[in-house]
Design a protein around this motif. Structure first.
Motif, PDB file in Angstrom:
ATOM      1  N   LEU A 182       2.617  12.471  -7.448  1.00 30.04           N
ATOM      2  CA  LEU A 182       2.826  11.042  -7.237  1.00 30.04           C
ATOM      3  C   LEU A 182       3.724  10.809  -6.035  1.00 30.04           C
ATOM      4  O   LEU A 182       4.580  11.623  -5.694  1.00 30.04           O
ATOM      5  N   GLU A 183       3.507   9.666  -5.398  1.00 27.29           N
ATOM      6  CA  GLU A 183       4.363   9.224  -4.303  1.00 27.29           C
ATOM      7  C   GLU A 183       4.242   7.714  -4.181  1.00 27.29           C
ATOM      8  O   GLU A 183       3.249   7.119  -4.606  1.00 27.29           O
ATOM      9  N   LEU A 184       5.287   7.105  -3.617  1.00 32.41           N
ATOM     10  CA  LEU A 184       5.276   5.659  -3.441  1.00 32.41           C
ATOM     11  C   LEU A 184       4.134   5.257  -2.514  1.00 32.41           C
ATOM     12  O   LEU A 184       3.872   5.912  -1.501  1.00 32.41           O
ATOM     13  N   ARG A 202       0.948   5.225  -3.362  1.00 39.17           N
ATOM     14  CA  ARG A 202      -0.352   5.793  -3.730  1.00 39.17           C
ATOM     15  C   ARG A 202      -1.168   4.757  -4.490  1.00 39.17           C
ATOM     16  O   ARG A 202      -0.648   3.998  -5.300  1.00 39.17           O
TER      17      ARG A 202
END
Length: 365
Positions: free
Chosen positions: A214-216, A218
């Motif tokens: 996960l990443e900001l 996405r």
């Protein structure tokens, strides 16, 4: 006597031998018949495996939360004089929603303003006398202090008066009124809920093993269980800790809400999109059979002439996406596998492919 006994024994022997001979004869004929009987081919559906582009993702269960949402409460007690909204009204910030009886506060404000006027007049006279040199300095200071006290009293009463007029803190959709005109209410009584439905948050949790994916920013997609409504959004926050009890981390995404169809508290299915992968071997989930010995599928093999047979091949399943499942070992591109009809198959069984079934058509068509 002996002759009769001998004849009886002879007859019994002949009868017993005939029965035994008939049993062996019958079993032999049955075996001969079964040996010559060829079972008909089993009809199945099949597909040829081709490398595909895999769209991996993380599936989760989420809850819809409005970007702004509050329960509106009474600030000051009293009788409800008027209600300025009905259920599901779209209101704007600053719009009057509820008016509490404020006659007492208005009277107090008038008295406080009159006292302020007197104090200002007294302060003016004290200032004039002081400038002429006939007034004491402490008298002017006392008059100015009276003005400041009167102004503070006016502000205090005005605040009490304003608390009787309740307004919307932001634009949004208001819910069902929970009070009635003429009802006596006390501070803290909730009189309605206000939700901004233009933008929504979706909160969901993922296992700690998937946090690294996960990443900001996405992309995520969400769908409801009712009405088949879906919308898109982006991850805006990842909780910087893992729940030690569930080993899950909380994630928040912001999604659009066209026509206000998503409501706060609604159950949602969330899918976080991950980068696509090429050359993945994937088959329908119906093609894989699970047993105590492992997961396997049936691969079509060419027999004598035009006959087709099946071979039981054990496979290693991987990730799932919709109706498809990844196979990491056991199959290769070009293999032709059975997708339905496995319950009547065994290793080496003859089959015939039923081409009347369109595997590309959605279920129910």
């Amino acid at each position: 006597m002996f002759k009769r006994l001998f004849i009886a024994i002879l007859l019994l022997g002949l009868i017993g031998g005939g029965i035994v001979w008939f049993k062996y004869f019958r079993d032999g004929m049955i075996a001969q018949f079964m040996a010559g009987r060829v079972p008909p081919p089993v009809p199945v559906t099949a597909m040829t495996i081709e490398p595909a582009t895999w769209e991996p993702g993380i599936d989760a269960i989420g809850t819809a939360i409005s970007a702004q949402g509050v329960d509106l409460a009474i600030e000051s007690g009293g009788l409800v004089r008027s209600i300025g909204f009905v259920a599901n009204d779209r209101v704007t910030g600053g719009q009057t929603l509820l008016q509490i009886d404020d006659d007492s506060e208005r009277a107090s404000l008038a008295a406080a303003e009159a006292a302020l006027a007197v104090a200002v007049a007294d302060a003016g006279r004290a200032q004039t006398l002081t400038e002429r040199g006939v007034g004491a300095a402490n008298a002017l200071e006392s008059a100015e202090a009276q003005v400041a006290s009167a102004r503070a009293q006016v502000a205090q009463v005005q605040t009490a008066l304003d608390s009787k007029r309740l307004t919307a803190p932001f634009d949004g959709v208001i819910g069902i009124p929970r009070v009635e005109v003429g009802q006596y209410v006390v501070p803290g009584t909730v009189y309605a809920t206000l939700q901004d439905l233009d933008q929504m948050y979706v909160d969901f949790s993922v296992p700690e093993q998937q946090l690294g994916l996960l990443e900001l920013g996405r992309a995520v997609s969400v769908s409801t269980e009712v009405g088949s409504f879906g919308t898109e959004g982006r991850i805006t926050g990842i909780e910087p800790q893992v729940d030690p009890n569930s080993r899950l981390a909380r994630v928040r995404a912001e999604v659009g809400n066209p026509a206000g169809r998503l409501l706060p508290g609604q159950f949602l299915r969330v899918r976080v999109a991950l980068p696509s992968e090429d050359g993945v071997i994937a088959v329908p989930q119906t093609a894989i059979v699970s047993s105590l010995y492992g997961n396997y599928t049936y691969v079509l093999r060419q027999g004598e002439g035009d006959a087709l047979t099946v071979e039981q091949v054990f496979v290693t399943p991987g990730r799932r996406s919709g109706a498809m499942i990844e196979v990491t070992a056991g199959l290769a591109a070009g293999d032709r596998i059975v997708t339905s009809g496995q319950n009547r198959l065994s290793n080496g069984a003859a089959v015939t492919v039923d081409t009347s079934v369109d595997l590309a058509a959605p279920a129910g068509e």
